[in-house]
Motif scaffolding. Structure first.
Motif, mmCIF file in Angstrom:
data_model
loop_
_atom_site.group_PDB
_atom_site.id
_atom_site.type_symbol
_atom_site.label_atom_id
_atom_site.label_comp_id
_atom_site.label_asym_id
_atom_site.label_seq_id
_atom_site.Cartn_x
_atom_site.Cartn_y
_atom_site.Cartn_z
ATOM 1 N N SER A 199 0.798 -1.230 0.000
ATOM 2 C CA SER A 199 0.000 0.000 0.000
ATOM 3 C C SER A 199 0.829 1.277 0.000
ATOM 4 O O SER A 199 0.315 2.348 -0.343
ATOM 5 C CB SER A 199 -0.934 0.020 1.215
ATOM 6 O OG SER A 199 -0.193 0.007 2.418
ATOM 7 N N TYR B 219 0.790 4.191 -2.794
ATOM 8 C CA TYR B 219 -0.268 5.208 -2.911
ATOM 9 C C TYR B 219 0.206 6.509 -2.276
ATOM 10 O O TYR B 219 0.006 7.596 -2.838
ATOM 11 C CB TYR B 219 -1.564 4.740 -2.238
ATOM 12 C CG TYR B 219 -2.776 5.417 -2.828
ATOM 13 C CD1 TYR B 219 -3.526 4.785 -3.807
ATOM 14 C CD2 TYR B 219 -3.145 6.718 -2.453
ATOM 15 C CE1 TYR B 219 -4.629 5.416 -4.391
ATOM 16 C CE2 TYR B 219 -4.229 7.348 -3.022
ATOM 17 C CZ TYR B 219 -4.968 6.699 -3.994
ATOM 18 O OH TYR B 219 -6.035 7.337 -4.572
ATOM 19 N N ASN B 220 0.828 6.400 -1.099
ATOM 20 C CA ASN B 220 1.365 7.597 -0.444
ATOM 21 C C ASN B 220 2.563 8.156 -1.193
ATOM 22 O O ASN B 220 2.665 9.360 -1.436
ATOM 23 C CB ASN B 220 1.775 7.243 0.994
ATOM 24 C CG ASN B 220 0.617 6.806 1.848
ATOM 25 O OD1 ASN B 220 -0.230 7.594 2.213
ATOM 26 N ND2 ASN B 220 0.559 5.523 2.170
ATOM 27 N N LEU C 152 1.481 8.600 -5.518
ATOM 28 C CA LEU C 152 0.305 9.381 -5.898
ATOM 29 C C LEU C 152 0.145 10.643 -5.050
ATOM 30 O O LEU C 152 -0.010 11.739 -5.575
ATOM 31 C CB LEU C 152 -0.951 8.515 -5.798
ATOM 32 C CG LEU C 152 -0.972 7.258 -6.676
ATOM 33 C CD1 LEU C 152 -2.325 6.573 -6.585
ATOM 34 C CD2 LEU C 152 -0.638 7.590 -8.128
ATOM 35 N N TYR D 151 -9.193 0.696 -3.637
ATOM 36 C CA TYR D 151 -7.799 1.123 -3.829
ATOM 37 C C TYR D 151 -7.374 0.899 -5.279
ATOM 38 O O TYR D 151 -6.831 1.807 -5.934
ATOM 39 C CB TYR D 151 -6.909 0.321 -2.872
ATOM 40 C CG TYR D 151 -5.422 0.620 -2.941
ATOM 41 C CD1 TYR D 151 -4.789 1.254 -1.887
ATOM 42 C CD2 TYR D 151 -4.638 0.243 -4.034
ATOM 43 C CE1 TYR D 151 -3.416 1.508 -1.920
ATOM 44 C CE2 TYR D 151 -3.275 0.499 -4.074
ATOM 45 C CZ TYR D 151 -2.680 1.134 -3.020
ATOM 46 O OH TYR D 151 -1.326 1.374 -3.073
ATOM 47 N N SER E 23 -6.894 4.064 -8.018
ATOM 48 C CA SER E 23 -5.540 4.365 -8.494
ATOM 49 C C SER E 23 -5.388 4.068 -9.984
ATOM 50 O O SER E 23 -4.795 4.862 -10.726
ATOM 51 C CB SER E 23 -4.502 3.588 -7.680
ATOM 52 O OG SER E 23 -4.755 2.202 -7.712
ATOM 53 N N GLY F 64 -9.590 5.834 -4.331
ATOM 54 C CA GLY F 64 -8.422 5.038 -3.969
ATOM 55 C C GLY F 64 -7.912 5.356 -2.580
ATOM 56 O O GLY F 64 -7.547 4.457 -1.814
ATOM 57 N N MET F 65 -7.898 6.628 -2.227
ATOM 58 C CA MET F 65 -7.401 7.043 -0.914
ATOM 59 C C MET F 65 -8.299 6.526 0.200
ATOM 60 O O MET F 65 -7.811 6.063 1.245
ATOM 61 C CB MET F 65 -7.326 8.573 -0.865
ATOM 62 C CG MET F 65 -6.830 9.123 0.448
ATOM 63 S SD MET F 65 -6.703 10.930 0.377
ATOM 64 C CE MET F 65 -6.442 11.296 2.109
ATOM 65 N N MET G 259 -7.598 2.861 0.661
ATOM 66 C CA MET G 259 -6.340 2.640 1.370
ATOM 67 C C MET G 259 -6.500 2.893 2.866
ATOM 68 O O MET G 259 -6.061 2.090 3.701
ATOM 69 C CB MET G 259 -5.259 3.560 0.813
ATOM 70 C CG MET G 259 -3.929 3.450 1.547
ATOM 71 S SD MET G 259 -2.798 4.812 1.191
ATOM 72 C CE MET G 259 -3.654 6.204 1.928
ATOM 73 N N THR H 160 0.620 1.617 -9.524
ATOM 74 C CA THR H 160 0.255 1.564 -8.111
ATOM 75 C C THR H 160 -0.779 0.471 -7.861
ATOM 76 O O THR H 160 -0.694 -0.273 -6.867
ATOM 77 C CB THR H 160 -0.292 2.930 -7.651
ATOM 78 O OG1 THR H 160 0.721 3.933 -7.841
ATOM 79 C CG2 THR H 160 -0.709 2.903 -6.195
ATOM 80 N N TYR I 113 -0.040 -3.151 -5.830
ATOM 81 C CA TYR I 113 -0.841 -3.541 -4.667
ATOM 82 C C TYR I 113 -1.406 -4.952 -4.838
ATOM 83 O O TYR I 113 -1.324 -5.781 -3.919
ATOM 84 C CB TYR I 113 -1.982 -2.544 -4.472
ATOM 85 C CG TYR I 113 -2.848 -2.819 -3.261
ATOM 86 C CD1 TYR I 113 -2.483 -2.342 -2.002
ATOM 87 C CD2 TYR I 113 -4.028 -3.537 -3.371
ATOM 88 C CE1 TYR I 113 -3.267 -2.582 -0.885
ATOM 89 C CE2 TYR I 113 -4.824 -3.787 -2.261
ATOM 90 C CZ TYR I 113 -4.440 -3.302 -1.026
ATOM 91 O OH TYR I 113 -5.221 -3.558 0.080
#
Length: 453
Positions: free
Chosen positions: A20, A23-24, A27, A89, A93, A116-117, A120, A200, A204
């Protein structure tokens, strides 16, 4: 045999952080956010739009997080929730691929990003609530730190792949090492950068496989009768009784402020550097590599410090470091560094921001790991997912306010530098409230009281 099984469960749990983290990394901070700035053009407008978009997602997370956590505690296995939010997620993404320069829809792009956020964040609630099942109280600090460090390494590898093989410089069309984007991706349409969304999502899906194979939830798989109603009742009862658990109450408030300030640094770091220092996506990516390496190393060291000294002094030290960084960031621009004027072509602002990134990475990795450990100590027994839901609520209750304030401050002032000043106040509020947090939680106080009586 039991030791091997436990070790596999821990490694499977680690792989959620690995899966995961992009994503941070890719993105929210280092690739996609600067790309949005490139498309919008004006740094202040981009920062404001990014703030309002993140704020909208934060509202949804804040409202639903504690309810979902309570439902997990009362209605069966947490894994089913993780699969549900994993779908969000991946879909959110992957959809960012369609944020093309010649057909850019800001509202649709921010909507996909928010989907997506949210996926997550909600999946993280339930994986975090599994931490107490992985080891003793003495072990969870080390386990949490190692997991966070492992996740940082995953984010670093994903970032290096993006910078060297895909993400093109807007002017030259080449990647960091001078290549055309792989697989014939069109640099003019920024396809090398836009592939960050599908990458991304695929990352995942692949790296959640160890989690699927090795993690088993000891919770019952069948929901109890009336589970949803019980969950809502439990949440309301827990919220009403928070003043009776002063350490938990203070910690939720403290973490609400300092974690939101840290998330603000991550969320706006890339778009800030792109606008204030005129950095390209590749420049921001190099900044990200330094921050992530620092974060991985210090998350591992922080886990050891957590075990040795406990999470509270570790958290306090990190807040002070991050508050100093937030103040220093405002005084770094192309024209000056900490009040010292520099030539327009000077590299000193770039070097100064690299140093700040290293400190953010170091303190950020440690504080997030130690915060997770502290929440285990503060959590209500038998209601860990609900407690982590409240923890997520605390993390998001002002996370939609912080981006909103940054958006407002940036819009009113027309300055990205002035726009990020709310972060300083959030760090200080978190530090003040930490004073009333018992390192062992409220149940330790009750235990001491019963022993003395």
């Amino acid at each position: 045999m039991e030791k091997t099984t436990t070790r596999k469960r821990i490694w499977g749990w680690f792989f959620f952080d690995w899966a995961s983290q992009p994503y941070n990394t890719l993105l929210i901070t280092f690739i996609f956010a600067p790309y949005v700035k490139d498309l919008i053009g004006d740094g202040a407008k981009a920062q404001a739009a990014w703030g309002f978009g993140i704020a909208a997602a934060g509202v949804i997370i804040a409202v639903l997080a504690p309810v979902l956590g309570a439902m997990s505690d009362t209605s069966g296995n947490r894994l089913r929730w993780i699969w549900l939010f994993s779908v969000m997620y991946v879909v959110g993404s992957f959809g960012l691929w369609w944020a093309a320069p010649d057909n850019f829809n800001l509202t649709w792009t921010l909507t996909l990003f928010a989907i997506g956020m949210i996926g997550m964040e909600f999946a993280t609630i339930f994986t975090n609530s599994m931490l107490p099942d992985l080891g003793s109280k003495e072990e969870i600090g080390r386990i949490s730190g190692n997991g966070w460090a492992f996740g940082y390494v995953g984010g670093l590898i994903a970032l290096v792949i993006m910078l060297t093989l895909f993400a093109e410089d807007a002017k030259s069309g080449k990647t960091l090492i001078g290549l055309d984007p792989m697989f014939g991706l069109d640099a003019e349409q920024r396809e090398g950068t836009r592939v960050v969304g599908p990458l991304t999502a695929i990352w995942y899906a692949i790296f959640m496989i160890p989690f699927v194979l090795w993690v088993r939830d000891p919770r019952p798989t069948k929901p109890r009768k009336g589970a949803v109603g019980k969950a809502l009742t439990n949440v309301w009862g827990t919220v009403r009784s928070l003043p009776k658990t002063p350490s938990l109450f203070a910690y939720l408030g403290s973490s609400m402020f300092y974690r939101d300030a840290l998330n603000g640094m991550y969320t706006f770091g890339g778009i800030y550097a792109a606008g204030v220092l005129n950095w390209s996506v590749v420049d921001v990516g190099i900044f990200g590599i330094l921050a992530i390496i620092s974060g991985a190393i210090f998350a591992w060291l922080g886990g050891k410090a957590d075990t040795q000294f406990g999470p509270k002094p570790v958290i306090k030290t990190c807040i002070l470091m991050l508050c100093g960084v937030a103040i220093a960031t405002i005084f770094v621009s192309r024209e000056s560094v900490l009040g010292i004027a520099v030539e327009p072509q000077s590299k000193l602002p770039d070097y100064a921001f690299y140093v700040l990134g290293i400190v953010i990475g170091a303190a950020g990795g440690v504080i997030q790991s130690a915060s997770r450990t502290m929440m285990v100590r503060q959590a209500i027994p038998e209601r860990t997912a609900e407690s982590f839901g409240l923890y997520a609520l605390a993390g998001k209750a002002t996370s939609f306010i912080a981006p909103f304030l940054i958006g407002i401050m940036t819009t009113v002032s027309g300055s990205q530098q002035i726009g990020v000043t709310p972060l300083i106040a959030l760090f200080l509020l978190g530090l003040i409230l930490l004073r009333w947090v018992d390192p062992e939680g409220d149940h330790a106080k009750w235990g001491r009281a019963s022993s003395s009586s």
